[in-house]
Design an enzyme around this catalytic site. Structure first.
Site, mmCIF file in Angstrom:
data_model
loop_
_atom_site.group_PDB
_atom_site.id
_atom_site.type_symbol
_atom_site.label_atom_id
_atom_site.label_comp_id
_atom_site.label_asym_id
_atom_site.label_seq_id
_atom_site.Cartn_x
_atom_site.Cartn_y
_atom_site.Cartn_z
ATOM 1 N N GLU A 97 -6.158 -3.454 4.373
ATOM 2 C CA GLU A 97 -5.903 -2.948 3.030
ATOM 3 C C GLU A 97 -4.414 -2.641 2.855
ATOM 4 O O GLU A 97 -3.708 -2.370 3.828
ATOM 5 C CB GLU A 97 -6.775 -1.682 2.831
ATOM 6 C CG GLU A 97 -6.547 -0.876 1.589
ATOM 7 C CD GLU A 97 -6.912 -1.588 0.301
ATOM 8 O OE1 GLU A 97 -6.449 -2.722 0.103
ATOM 9 O OE2 GLU A 97 -7.613 -0.987 -0.524
ATOM 10 N N ASP A 98 -3.944 -2.654 1.623
ATOM 11 C CA ASP A 98 -2.541 -2.343 1.373
ATOM 12 C C ASP A 98 -2.238 -0.856 1.516
ATOM 13 O O ASP A 98 -1.320 -0.462 2.211
ATOM 14 C CB ASP A 98 -2.094 -2.859 -0.010
ATOM 15 C CG ASP A 98 -3.010 -2.419 -1.148
ATOM 16 O OD1 ASP A 98 -4.009 -1.712 -0.911
ATOM 17 O OD2 ASP A 98 -2.715 -2.796 -2.309
ATOM 18 N N ASP A 101 -5.300 5.708 -0.751
ATOM 19 C CA ASP A 101 -4.834 6.756 -1.646
ATOM 20 C C ASP A 101 -5.904 7.848 -1.678
ATOM 21 O O ASP A 101 -5.965 8.682 -0.786
ATOM 22 C CB ASP A 101 -4.588 6.078 -2.998
ATOM 23 C CG ASP A 101 -3.941 6.975 -4.024
ATOM 24 O OD1 ASP A 101 -3.119 7.812 -3.656
ATOM 25 O OD2 ASP A 101 -4.263 6.827 -5.217
ATOM 26 N N PHE A 150 4.376 6.591 -5.999
ATOM 27 C CA PHE A 150 3.777 5.311 -6.362
ATOM 28 C C PHE A 150 4.657 4.173 -5.863
ATOM 29 O O PHE A 150 5.829 4.084 -6.231
ATOM 30 C CB PHE A 150 3.543 5.207 -7.869
ATOM 31 C CG PHE A 150 2.541 4.138 -8.196
ATOM 32 C CD1 PHE A 150 1.180 4.382 -8.091
ATOM 33 C CD2 PHE A 150 2.956 2.864 -8.579
ATOM 34 C CE1 PHE A 150 0.249 3.381 -8.347
ATOM 35 C CE2 PHE A 150 2.039 1.858 -8.847
ATOM 36 C CZ PHE A 150 0.679 2.121 -8.726
ATOM 37 N N ARG A 163 3.960 -7.442 -6.987
ATOM 38 C CA ARG A 163 3.196 -7.695 -5.764
ATOM 39 C C ARG A 163 3.971 -8.565 -4.781
ATOM 40 O O ARG A 163 3.833 -8.424 -3.574
ATOM 41 C CB ARG A 163 1.879 -8.423 -6.096
ATOM 42 C CG ARG A 163 0.839 -7.551 -6.772
ATOM 43 C CD ARG A 163 -0.499 -8.287 -6.781
ATOM 44 N NE ARG A 163 -1.453 -7.722 -7.718
ATOM 45 C CZ ARG A 163 -2.259 -6.694 -7.459
ATOM 46 N NH1 ARG A 163 -2.205 -6.102 -6.290
ATOM 47 N NH2 ARG A 163 -3.096 -6.266 -8.374
HETATM 48 P P1 IMP Z 1 -8.106 4.645 -3.485
HETATM 49 O O1 IMP Z 1 -9.518 4.259 -3.693
HETATM 50 O O2 IMP Z 1 -7.671 5.744 -4.406
HETATM 51 O O3 IMP Z 1 -7.768 4.929 -2.052
HETATM 52 O O4 IMP Z 1 -7.275 3.430 -4.013
HETATM 53 C C1 IMP Z 1 -6.717 2.506 -3.203
HETATM 54 C C2 IMP Z 1 -6.185 1.386 -4.060
HETATM 55 O O5 IMP Z 1 -5.417 1.892 -5.166
HETATM 56 C C3 IMP Z 1 -5.248 0.546 -3.248
HETATM 57 O O6 IMP Z 1 -5.923 -0.505 -2.655
HETATM 58 C C4 IMP Z 1 -4.258 0.085 -4.281
HETATM 59 O O7 IMP Z 1 -4.719 -1.096 -4.874
HETATM 60 C C5 IMP Z 1 -4.228 1.175 -5.322
HETATM 61 N N1 IMP Z 1 -3.091 2.088 -5.113
HETATM 62 C C6 IMP Z 1 -3.115 3.350 -4.641
HETATM 63 N N2 IMP Z 1 -1.889 3.879 -4.556
HETATM 64 C C7 IMP Z 1 -1.040 2.912 -4.973
HETATM 65 C C8 IMP Z 1 0.395 2.835 -5.096
HETATM 66 O O8 IMP Z 1 1.157 3.758 -4.783
HETATM 67 N N3 IMP Z 1 0.866 1.650 -5.556
HETATM 68 C C9 IMP Z 1 0.086 0.595 -5.880
HETATM 69 N N4 IMP Z 1 -1.242 0.625 -5.776
HETATM 70 C C10 IMP Z 1 -1.802 1.774 -5.337
HETATM 71 MG MG MG Z 2 -6.029 -2.450 -3.232
#
Ligand code: IMP
Ligand code: MG
Length: 174
Positions: A97-98, A101, A150, A163
């Site tokens: 995963e990237d 969050d 962010f 991206r």
């Molecule tokens: P989570 O479910 O809140 O952990 O969301 C994770 C997803 O939100 C990641 O796979 C990203 O696609 C997106 N995301 C969360 N933080 C960032 C950020 O700082 N920049 C870009 N995408 C983010």
């Molecule tokens: Mg993602």
């Protein structure tokens, strides 16, 4: 609103860290086969670069889950919009995963994948933002821990842009 991108981790720093994680995974899975599950779309560059640094046999597959719209806030909703092609039962799966969050996306995905009875299931992320965590997810391999900012690049977007930046940057609004 105009935004500027400030470099947080250069291309060289990211490449170096990915090589380290690749070496670690290769060591941990010596003699085994891995199914690398890249998470679309953000995890695609990380998954591509990381799998190139893994020296044990790798099967490459992708899954897509949505949780974010065109904003910097989580919608709180996640669903699988494109499923795997491979059957992962009895296989070593590493999710790539990237960024983690709130943890909501990964929590849903890991639950879903676990039900398919893989031999093992690990989570690997390029970035981790622990301050924002709402749902607890165990991270097995992490590139960098970052503060609540962010970020874009290396697969990550702001309103679907940036991206393809080869480095990781912070979005600064003017
Ligand atoms: P989570 O479910 O809140 O952990 O969301 C994770 C997803 O939100 C990641 O796979 C990203 O696609 C997106 N995301 C969360 N933080 C960032 C950020 O700082 N920049 C870009 N995408 C983010
Ligand atoms: Mg993602």
């Amino acid at each position: 609103m105009n935004e500027r991108i400030r470099v947080m981790f250069s291309e060289q720093e990211v490449d170096k860290r990915i090589a380290e994680i690749g070496a670690q995974i290769s060591e941990d899975f010596k003699g085994e086969l891995i199914v690398a599950v890249g998470i679309l779309r953000g995890g695609v560059y990380f998954c591509s670069e990381l799998t190139k640094r893994i020296t044990v046999p790798v099967i490459l597959d992708f899954i897509e889950a949505s949780s974010y719209g065109d904003s910097t806030q989580s919608s709180g909703q996640v669903r699988i919009t494109k499923d795997l092609i491979e059957d992962i039962a009895g296989k070593n799966v590493i999710v790539m995963e990237d960024i983690i969050d709130t943890g909501r996306t990964l929590c849903l995905l890991l639950d879903n994948l676990r039900k398919r009875n893989p031999k093992s299931l690990k989570l690997c992320t390029l970035l981790d933002k622990p301050d924002r965590r709402i749902v607890d997810v165990p991270v097995d391999y992490n590139g960098f821990q970052i503060p609540d900012q962010f970020v874009v690049g290396y697969g990550m977007d702001y309103a679907q842009r940036y991206r393809n930046l080869p480095y990781i940057g912070v979005v600064e609004f003017e």
